[in-house]
Structures are given as C-alpha cells and as structure tokens.
Design an enzyme around this catalytic site. Structure first.
Site, PDB file in Angstrom:
ATOM      1  N   GLU A  40      61.554  29.004  38.954  1.00  7.94           N
ATOM      2  CA  GLU A  40      60.839  27.733  39.018  1.00  7.94           C
ATOM      3  C   GLU A  40      61.568  26.748  38.111  1.00  7.94           C
ATOM      4  OE1 GLU A  40      56.734  28.374  38.092  1.00  7.94           O
ATOM      5  OE2 GLU A  40      56.446  29.715  39.793  1.00  7.94           O
ATOM      6  N   HIS A  80      53.887  25.114  41.629  1.00 11.37           N
ATOM      7  CA  HIS A  80      53.048  25.772  40.624  1.00 11.37           C
ATOM      8  C   HIS A  80      51.937  24.838  40.116  1.00 11.37           C
ATOM      9  CE1 HIS A  80      53.117  29.243  37.492  1.00 11.37           C
ATOM     10  NE2 HIS A  80      51.893  28.780  37.649  1.00 11.37           N
ATOM     11  N   ARG A 131      52.377  35.135  40.319  1.00  8.04           N
ATOM     12  CA  ARG A 131      53.671  34.819  39.712  1.00  8.04           C
ATOM     13  C   ARG A 131      54.751  35.130  40.742  1.00  8.04           C
ATOM     14  NH1 ARG A 131      51.317  32.196  36.505  1.00  8.04           N
ATOM     15  NH2 ARG A 131      51.176  32.467  34.238  1.00  8.04           N
ATOM     16  N   THR A 185      49.638  32.887  44.522  1.00  4.13           N
ATOM     17  CA  THR A 185      49.395  31.960  43.406  1.00  4.13           C
ATOM     18  C   THR A 185      49.479  32.724  42.085  1.00  4.13           C
ATOM     19  OG1 THR A 185      47.011  32.304  43.512  1.00  4.13           O
ATOM     20  CG2 THR A 185      47.881  30.392  44.711  1.00  4.13           C
ATOM     21  N   GLY A 188      40.324  39.947  40.170  1.00  2.98           N
ATOM     22  CA  GLY A 188      39.829  39.523  38.858  1.00  2.98           C
ATOM     23  C   GLY A 188      39.100  38.206  39.004  1.00  2.98           C
ATOM     24  N   ILE A 225      40.245  34.974  39.365  1.00  5.45           N
ATOM     25  CA  ILE A 225      40.701  34.079  40.441  1.00  5.45           C
ATOM     26  C   ILE A 225      40.593  34.775  41.798  1.00  5.45           C
ATOM     27  CG2 ILE A 225      42.657  32.725  41.304  1.00  5.45           C
ATOM     28  CD1 ILE A 225      43.593  32.542  38.322  1.00  5.45           C
TER      29      ILE A 225
HETATM   30  P1  NAP Z   1      42.293  38.537  35.722  1.00  2.50           P
HETATM   31  O1  NAP Z   1      40.863  38.111  35.720  1.00  2.50           O
HETATM   32  O2  NAP Z   1      42.801  39.369  34.590  1.00  2.50           O
HETATM   33  O3  NAP Z   1      42.551  39.276  37.124  1.00  2.50           O
HETATM   34  C1  NAP Z   1      43.675  40.053  37.368  1.00  2.50           C
HETATM   35  C2  NAP Z   1      43.250  41.178  38.285  1.00  2.50           C
HETATM   36  O4  NAP Z   1      44.416  41.906  38.664  1.00  2.50           O
HETATM   37  C3  NAP Z   1      42.285  42.177  37.656  1.00  2.50           C
HETATM   38  O5  NAP Z   1      41.205  42.371  38.524  1.00  2.50           O
HETATM   39  C4  NAP Z   1      43.106  43.463  37.533  1.00  2.50           C
HETATM   40  O6  NAP Z   1      42.313  44.627  37.745  1.00  2.50           O
HETATM   41  C5  NAP Z   1      44.080  43.280  38.668  1.00  2.50           C
HETATM   42  N1  NAP Z   1      45.293  44.071  38.523  1.00  2.50           N
HETATM   43  C6  NAP Z   1      46.016  44.343  37.421  1.00  2.50           C
HETATM   44  N2  NAP Z   1      47.076  45.106  37.740  1.00  2.50           N
HETATM   45  C7  NAP Z   1      47.011  45.302  39.078  1.00  2.50           C
HETATM   46  C8  NAP Z   1      47.808  46.005  39.998  1.00  2.50           C
HETATM   47  N3  NAP Z   1      48.889  46.694  39.601  1.00  2.50           N
HETATM   48  N4  NAP Z   1      47.457  45.979  41.305  1.00  2.50           N
HETATM   49  C9  NAP Z   1      46.359  45.316  41.708  1.00  2.50           C
HETATM   50  N5  NAP Z   1      45.554  44.628  40.872  1.00  2.50           N
HETATM   51  C10 NAP Z   1      45.888  44.618  39.577  1.00  2.50           C
HETATM   52  O7  NAP Z   1      43.265  37.270  35.774  1.00  2.50           O
HETATM   53  P2  NAP Z   1      43.005  35.863  36.488  1.00  2.50           P
HETATM   54  O8  NAP Z   1      42.427  34.905  35.521  1.00  2.50           O
HETATM   55  O9  NAP Z   1      42.308  36.088  37.774  1.00  2.50           O
HETATM   56  O10 NAP Z   1      44.526  35.419  36.747  1.00  2.50           O
HETATM   57  C11 NAP Z   1      45.358  36.196  37.586  1.00  2.50           C
HETATM   58  C12 NAP Z   1      46.799  35.719  37.532  1.00  2.50           C
HETATM   59  O11 NAP Z   1      46.908  34.495  38.240  1.00  2.50           O
HETATM   60  C13 NAP Z   1      47.328  35.397  36.139  1.00  2.50           C
HETATM   61  O12 NAP Z   1      47.814  36.566  35.482  1.00  2.50           O
HETATM   62  C14 NAP Z   1      48.431  34.412  36.417  1.00  2.50           C
HETATM   63  O13 NAP Z   1      49.680  35.068  36.526  1.00  2.50           O
HETATM   64  C15 NAP Z   1      48.052  33.802  37.753  1.00  2.50           C
HETATM   65  N6  NAP Z   1      47.673  32.372  37.650  1.00  2.50           N
HETATM   66  C16 NAP Z   1      48.424  31.450  38.315  1.00  2.50           C
HETATM   67  C17 NAP Z   1      48.057  30.125  38.271  1.00  2.50           C
HETATM   68  C18 NAP Z   1      48.828  29.093  39.031  1.00  2.50           C
HETATM   69  O14 NAP Z   1      48.903  27.963  38.582  1.00  2.50           O
HETATM   70  N7  NAP Z   1      49.397  29.425  40.183  1.00  2.50           N
HETATM   71  C19 NAP Z   1      46.940  29.712  37.520  1.00  2.50           C
HETATM   72  C20 NAP Z   1      46.214  30.677  36.853  1.00  2.50           C
HETATM   73  C21 NAP Z   1      46.582  32.020  36.924  1.00  2.50           C
HETATM   74  P3  NAP Z   1      41.146  45.093  36.691  1.00  2.50           P
HETATM   75  O15 NAP Z   1      40.143  43.978  36.695  1.00  2.50           O
HETATM   76  O16 NAP Z   1      40.604  46.318  37.286  1.00  2.50           O
HETATM   77  O17 NAP Z   1      41.842  45.256  35.384  1.00  2.50           O
END
Ligand code: NAP
Length: 323
Positions: free
Chosen positions: A270, A289, A241, A239, A158, A160
């Site tokens: 956490e 985190h 969850r 990074t 997605g 990130i």
């Molecule tokens: P995003 O744009 O919604 O990207 C998530 C991706 O995961 C999408 O491409 C989605 O596919 C894919 N996905 C969903 N279910 C899946 C599965 N079962 N197997 C494989 N891929 C799957 O979200 P983002 O903004 O990149 O953020 C991603 C995650 O990072 C967040 O949900 C959050 O938990 C985490 N995060 C952590 C921090 C930190 O401080 N460590 C900061 C920000 C975010 P599709 O595009 O095809 O739907």
C-alpha cells in the site's frame, strides 16, 4: 525545555485526540501527508515517552531501543497491530494500545460496499460512463450476481466480521458461515450462523469476506489452492490486511475466472502501484484502505489513542490495550 512527557504522533490525526495530548504532553506531529521514512522515524522517537503510530510505522526492537528507557506507551491509531512487535514492547516494559469498536461499523460498511461493487461489476460499468463505452441500454452487459438468500462466509467472526454478517443477514437474508478461533454461540443464535472449517466455508460460500487479523497463521491464508476451492461465481472481499491474500494467485484466479470478482480495501503493498496488473482487471475493485475513513470513526480513534497514551504515561493500565 519543558518537563512534560514527549509524545511523537506520526501523522496528523483529528484534533479531538491531539488537543487532549497537548494538555499534558509536549507533542510533535509529523506534518506531511506521507509517513516519516524509517530513518526519520528513528530520529523522531529518540527520547520520547509516548508514541502514536499508524499501521505504516513498523515498531520493532530497533525503534524501542532508539527511543530509550523513557518510552512507556505505543498507541496504534488502528485496531490491527501487525505493525508492532508486541513481544519486544513487553520486554522493554512498553504498553501497547489500539482503537477497537469505534471503527467497526465504518469498516463493515466498506466490506458491504465492496461486496456489492464486486458483485455488480461496478468498475467496468462506472468506467464505461466516463470513457464513452456506454452506447445504449444493453441486455447482456455488466451482468452481475445477486445477494438475496445467498451464503456468505466470514473469515474471522470478531467485531467487524460480526457487524458485516449482521448486514448480510438483515439486509439480504443471507446464510452465514464463519471461521474463528473459538465458537460464537451468540452469532449462531442471533444470525443462524454456523462455524465451519475454512475449506467448507470456501466451497459453500457465494461471498467470502476476510476479517481476521494478519498473523503468521493468516498470512497468505487465501492462496491458489484456497481460491481453487471457491465457486466460479464467488466474490471475495478483503478489508482485513493485504497479506492475508496471495495477491499473485488472486490476480491469476480473477483473470482465469476461477472466481467471479474481488473487492479489496487492503493490498500488498500500500499504496498499490498504478501499474499493478490487478488494476487492469475488470472484475477487481480496489479502494485505498478507507475502512475506518469516516469522521466519526477517525475522531473516536484519535480520542482512544490519546487516552491510551495518557494512561500509559501515568503508569495506569491502558483503557484499550492490545493482547
Ligand atoms: P477482532 O474483533 O479481534 O476479530 C478478529 C477475528 O478473527 C476474531 O473473531 C478471531 O477469532 C478471528 N481469527 C483470528 N485468527 C483467525 C484465523 N486464523 N482464522 C480465522 N479467524 C481468525 O478484530 P476486528 O476489530 O474485527 O478487526 C479485524 C481486522 O480488520 C483487524 O485486525 C485489522 O487488520 C482489520 N481492519 C481493517 C480496517 C480497514 O480500514 N480496512 C479497519 C479496521 C480493521 P476469535 O474471536 O475466536 O479469537
């Protein structure tokens, strides 16, 4: 009592967001460095029209019921929203928002940081400087793995995941494999990326980085059988969850050298208890985190959360809605 809408903000966030909220709302900010306890949260939400919540606040039926009919909007100060029962919010007519994009680069950078740190034995190497273990330049100490030309597997390409893949492709000329719900033709074209099944990604990748949301489907996606499919030289980065990994299985895999190393920005729970066996492992780097912890990202998140609250209170569609 003022006739402005009441908003509870469950931690101190940058003024850029709080100032906007205060122009239009009666704002109460939880002032302590740790989250409000559950009973305190329930007490604080009572009679509120809007909430700004953190990933540590569980927003469920009980919170929504306690807040009452006046609650119009929950603005999560995060892009992930696994702490919120979105279906229950919908049932109560409460809009839910998050803070995508503005934290993408910051989080992708932390994934790259962890990948390098775990690949190059950062934890024991840095510790040896402080604890006196470093006696001399040593030809056989802290031997890590290189990145150039290797294969990176991105679980969840997605926002990130893509930003991280761009760093891997552009910085180290890596081959990119990925999983996602849907194909990503742009990434296939721009990065030479290839969508594969998870099993193939695990078996083929030298580096595996997790960027999917936490859902019922992704909980413990990386368990003992998944770890066993990875190369013994592989590095795992998380990074996303903590619960996406079976942490006990990861501990065993690192201890028994089933994989080379891991870099974790997120854990279960956490904070990770200081007596966690993960922290005794030389091949595990753990951060508290900090994916989105830059001034730019956190300031932008504050503005987006405020925009979501103000739109929700006005009955307008949220600018950054969830779902
Ligand atoms: P995003 O744009 O919604 O990207 C998530 C991706 O995961 C999408 O491409 C989605 O596919 C894919 N996905 C969903 N279910 C899946 C599965 N079962 N197997 C494989 N891929 C799957 O979200 P983002 O903004 O990149 O953020 C991603 C995650 O990072 C967040 O949900 C959050 O938990 C985490 N995060 C952590 C921090 C930190 O401080 N460590 C900061 C920000 C975010 P599709 O595009 O095809 O739907």
């Amino acid at each position: 009592m003022s006739d402005k809408p009441r908003v509870f903000v469950s931690r101190v966030i940058p003024d850029a967001g709080l100032d906007r909220l205060r122009e239009h709302c009666d704002v109460e900010v939880w002032p302590k460095p740790t989250p409000p306890r559950r009973d305190t949260l329930l007490d604080k939400v009572r009679g509120c029209h809007g909430l700004v919540t953190m990933l540590s606040d569980k927003i469920d039926e009980n919170v929504l019921h306690t807040a009452g009919d006046g609650l119009k909007v929950v603005a999560n100060y995060a892009v992930g929203y696994n702490n919120i029962d979105v279906a229950a919010c919908r049932k109560h007519g409460v809009a839910v928002g998050n803070t995508p994009d503005v934290l993408t680069d910051a989080t992708a950078d932390v994934a790259a940081l962890l990948m390098l740190a775990a690949a190059r034995c950062f934890t024991p190497a840095a510790a040896s400087v402080r604890d006196g273990g470093w006696k001399t330049w040593a030809p056989m100490d802290h031997l890590g793995v290189e990145l150039v030309g290797k294969t990176v597997g991105v679980v969840g390409l997605g926002r990130i995941g893509r930003a991280f893949a761009e760093r891997c492709r552009g910085g180290w000329g890596m081959n990119v494999l990925y999983t996602a719900n849907s194909p990503k033709p742009d990434a296939d074209r721009d990065l030479g990326a290839r969508r594969v099944e998870l099993d193939e990604l695990l078996a083929e990748s030298d580096f595996v980085s997790l960027h999917c949301p936490l859902t019922e489907e992704t909980k413990r996606l990386i368990d003992a059988p998944a770890l066993a499919k990875m190369k013994p030289t592989a590095v795992l980065v998380n990074t996303a969850r903590g619960e996406v990994i079976d942490q006990d299985a990861l501990h065993a895999a690192l201890k028994e050298n089933v994989i080379f190393s891991a870099g974790l920005d997120v854990t279960t729970p956490e904070p990770l208890p200081t007596d966690s066996p993960l922290l005794d492992l030389p091949n595990c780097v753990v951060l508290p985190h900090i994916g989105s912890a830059t001034r730019h990202a956190r300031g932008g998140m504050a503005i987006m959360a405020a925009e979501n609250v103000l739109a929700g209170l006005a009955g307008r569609p949220l600018p950054h809605p969830v779902g």
